[in-house]
Write an enzyme that holds these catalytic residues in place. Structure first.
Site, mmCIF file in Angstrom:
data_model
loop_
_atom_site.group_PDB
_atom_site.id
_atom_site.type_symbol
_atom_site.label_atom_id
_atom_site.label_comp_id
_atom_site.label_asym_id
_atom_site.label_seq_id
_atom_site.Cartn_x
_atom_site.Cartn_y
_atom_site.Cartn_z
ATOM 1 N N GLY A 12 0.785 -1.226 0.000
ATOM 2 C CA GLY A 12 0.000 0.000 0.000
ATOM 3 C C GLY A 12 0.819 1.279 0.000
ATOM 4 O O GLY A 12 0.340 2.318 0.455
ATOM 5 N N ARG A 64 -15.374 -14.606 -8.968
ATOM 6 C CA ARG A 64 -14.935 -13.227 -9.205
ATOM 7 C C ARG A 64 -16.137 -12.271 -9.099
ATOM 8 O O ARG A 64 -16.063 -11.212 -8.486
ATOM 9 C CB ARG A 64 -14.285 -13.130 -10.597
ATOM 10 C CG ARG A 64 -13.568 -11.818 -10.844
ATOM 11 C CD ARG A 64 -12.838 -11.846 -12.168
ATOM 12 N NE ARG A 64 -11.861 -12.915 -12.274
ATOM 13 C CZ ARG A 64 -10.676 -12.921 -11.671
ATOM 14 N NH1 ARG A 64 -10.309 -11.914 -10.924
ATOM 15 N NH2 ARG A 64 -9.856 -13.939 -11.834
ATOM 16 N N MET A 89 -3.947 -6.710 -6.955
ATOM 17 C CA MET A 89 -3.454 -7.788 -7.813
ATOM 18 C C MET A 89 -4.563 -8.768 -8.183
ATOM 19 O O MET A 89 -4.402 -9.987 -8.081
ATOM 20 C CB MET A 89 -2.292 -8.510 -7.129
ATOM 21 C CG MET A 89 -1.181 -7.579 -6.677
ATOM 22 S SD MET A 89 -0.576 -6.478 -7.980
ATOM 23 C CE MET A 89 0.702 -7.502 -8.662
ATOM 24 N N ASN A 106 -5.707 2.944 -12.646
ATOM 25 C CA ASN A 106 -4.736 1.967 -12.140
ATOM 26 C C ASN A 106 -3.341 2.528 -12.351
ATOM 27 O O ASN A 106 -3.116 3.298 -13.292
ATOM 28 C CB ASN A 106 -4.876 0.645 -12.907
ATOM 29 C CG ASN A 106 -3.885 -0.408 -12.438
ATOM 30 O OD1 ASN A 106 -3.651 -0.555 -11.228
ATOM 31 N ND2 ASN A 106 -3.287 -1.142 -13.359
ATOM 32 N N HIS A 108 0.508 1.194 -13.097
ATOM 33 C CA HIS A 108 1.159 -0.029 -13.575
ATOM 34 C C HIS A 108 2.658 0.241 -13.729
ATOM 35 O O HIS A 108 3.048 1.284 -14.271
ATOM 36 C CB HIS A 108 0.549 -0.440 -14.921
ATOM 37 C CG HIS A 108 1.142 -1.699 -15.466
ATOM 38 N ND1 HIS A 108 0.823 -2.941 -14.975
ATOM 39 C CD2 HIS A 108 2.059 -1.900 -16.442
ATOM 40 C CE1 HIS A 108 1.516 -3.859 -15.624
ATOM 41 N NE2 HIS A 108 2.269 -3.256 -16.528
ATOM 42 N N SER A 135 3.008 3.907 -15.474
ATOM 43 C CA SER A 135 1.900 4.530 -16.198
ATOM 44 C C SER A 135 0.668 4.561 -15.314
ATOM 45 O O SER A 135 0.391 3.602 -14.592
ATOM 46 C CB SER A 135 1.542 3.704 -17.445
ATOM 47 O OG SER A 135 2.666 3.461 -18.264
ATOM 48 N N ASP A 144 -4.703 -3.867 -18.246
ATOM 49 C CA ASP A 144 -3.638 -2.864 -18.464
ATOM 50 C C ASP A 144 -3.685 -2.227 -19.857
ATOM 51 O O ASP A 144 -2.652 -1.828 -20.404
ATOM 52 C CB ASP A 144 -2.249 -3.506 -18.248
ATOM 53 C CG ASP A 144 -2.065 -4.028 -16.832
ATOM 54 O OD1 ASP A 144 -2.697 -3.481 -15.919
ATOM 55 O OD2 ASP A 144 -1.295 -4.987 -16.646
HETATM 56 C C1 GAR Z 1 3.400 -1.115 -7.483
HETATM 57 O O1 GAR Z 1 4.666 -1.159 -8.088
HETATM 58 C C2 GAR Z 1 2.314 -1.145 -8.535
HETATM 59 O O2 GAR Z 1 2.612 -0.416 -9.689
HETATM 60 C C3 GAR Z 1 2.248 -2.610 -8.832
HETATM 61 O O3 GAR Z 1 2.393 -3.249 -7.578
HETATM 62 C C4 GAR Z 1 3.145 -2.421 -6.712
HETATM 63 C C5 GAR Z 1 2.344 -2.183 -5.457
HETATM 64 O O4 GAR Z 1 3.093 -1.536 -4.467
HETATM 65 N N1 GAR Z 1 1.020 -2.950 -9.460
HETATM 66 C C6 GAR Z 1 0.888 -3.941 -10.333
HETATM 67 O O5 GAR Z 1 1.800 -4.669 -10.665
HETATM 68 C C7 GAR Z 1 -0.523 -4.108 -10.866
HETATM 69 N N2 GAR Z 1 -0.562 -5.152 -11.822
HETATM 70 P P1 GAR Z 1 2.367 -0.811 -3.255
HETATM 71 O O6 GAR Z 1 1.389 -1.819 -2.638
HETATM 72 O O7 GAR Z 1 3.455 -0.472 -2.308
HETATM 73 O O8 GAR Z 1 1.648 0.398 -3.788
#
Ligand code: GAR
Length: 209
Positions: A12, A64, A89, A106, A108, A135, A144
């Site tokens: 987070g 889902r 995720m 989102n 990414h 992005s 994505d």
């Molecule tokens: C981040 O790097 C985000 O961009 C990525 O997961 C990480 C979460 O970190 N997201 C993805 O890969 C989505 N498919 P965080 O929980 O510390 O924000």
């Protein structure tokens, strides 16, 4: 202020960046809910400690669609207007995307359209890229693939591993997401917005600092 829910599955840190940025008086959004499909997500504790409402429910054993219906209910309970995925995720069901489409972003960890899905940093290194990045894009039914609103580039250094690169890209993510979300919630959402404003959002970044 626009009422935003942040969806997380883990640490987070992007959620925290969005939250801390929201405390500026001139920020056009507020975080009214942090929601997760992982009741153990460390980010939930942080959000709660910061006084933000949290909601979590394990997706395990649910379809889902059934899980997304619970999530949708939680968002409505908190009068949420916009959704920001931040390390969430889990794929969203078509029904959820249809309900929240046009109001969901989102972040990414790649320069989309390159490297959708997982293991983005590994892919960038394997390809011999010299630049990586992140992005912020609108969420649509395809993973994505929604319109990109803003990107930040990060140099790839000799000796980078997926981990060192991920850590550096994450710093850029923390700076990119809040001003992009702020621009998104404040905009006139007419159908021609995306074409007209994508460049403007990207160009507006330095001013926002
Ligand atoms: C981040 O790097 C985000 O961009 C990525 O997961 C990480 C979460 O970190 N997201 C993805 O890969 C989505 N498919 P965080 O929980 O510390 O924000």
């Amino acid at each position: 202020k626009a009422r935003v829910a942040v969806l997380i599955s883990g640490t987070g840190s992007n959620m925290a960046a969005l939250l801390y940025a929201s405390r500026r008086e001139d920020c056009p959004y507020e975080i009214v809910l942090v929601a997760s499909n992982n009741p153990e997500a460390p980010g939930l504790n942080l959000a709660a400690a910061e006084g933000v409402a949290i909601w979590s429910h394990s997706h395990k054993g649910l379809t889902r669609l059934a899980f997304d219906e619970l999530l949708d209910e939680a968002l409505h309970d908190h009068d949420v207007e916009f959704v920001a995925l931040a390390g969430y995720m889990r794929l969203l069901s078509p029904d959820f995307v249809e309900s929240w489409g046009g109001r969901t972003l989102n972040i990414h960890p790649s320069l989309l359209p390159k490297y959708k899905g997982l293991h983005t940093h590994q892919a960038a290194l394997a390809a011999g890229d010299t630049v990586a990045g992140c992005s912020v894009h609108e969420v649509t039914a395809e993973l994505d693939a929604g319109p990109v609103l803003a990107q930040a580039e990060v140099a790839i250094l000799p000796g980078d591993t997926p981990e060192t690169l991920a850590a550096r890209v994450l710093i850029a993510e923390h700076q990119l997401y809040a001003p992009t979300l702020a621009a998104f919630v404040g905009r006139d959402r007419s159908p021609d917005y995306l074409v007209a404003k994508v460049r403007k959002v990207a160009i507006a970044m330095p001013d926002a600092e």
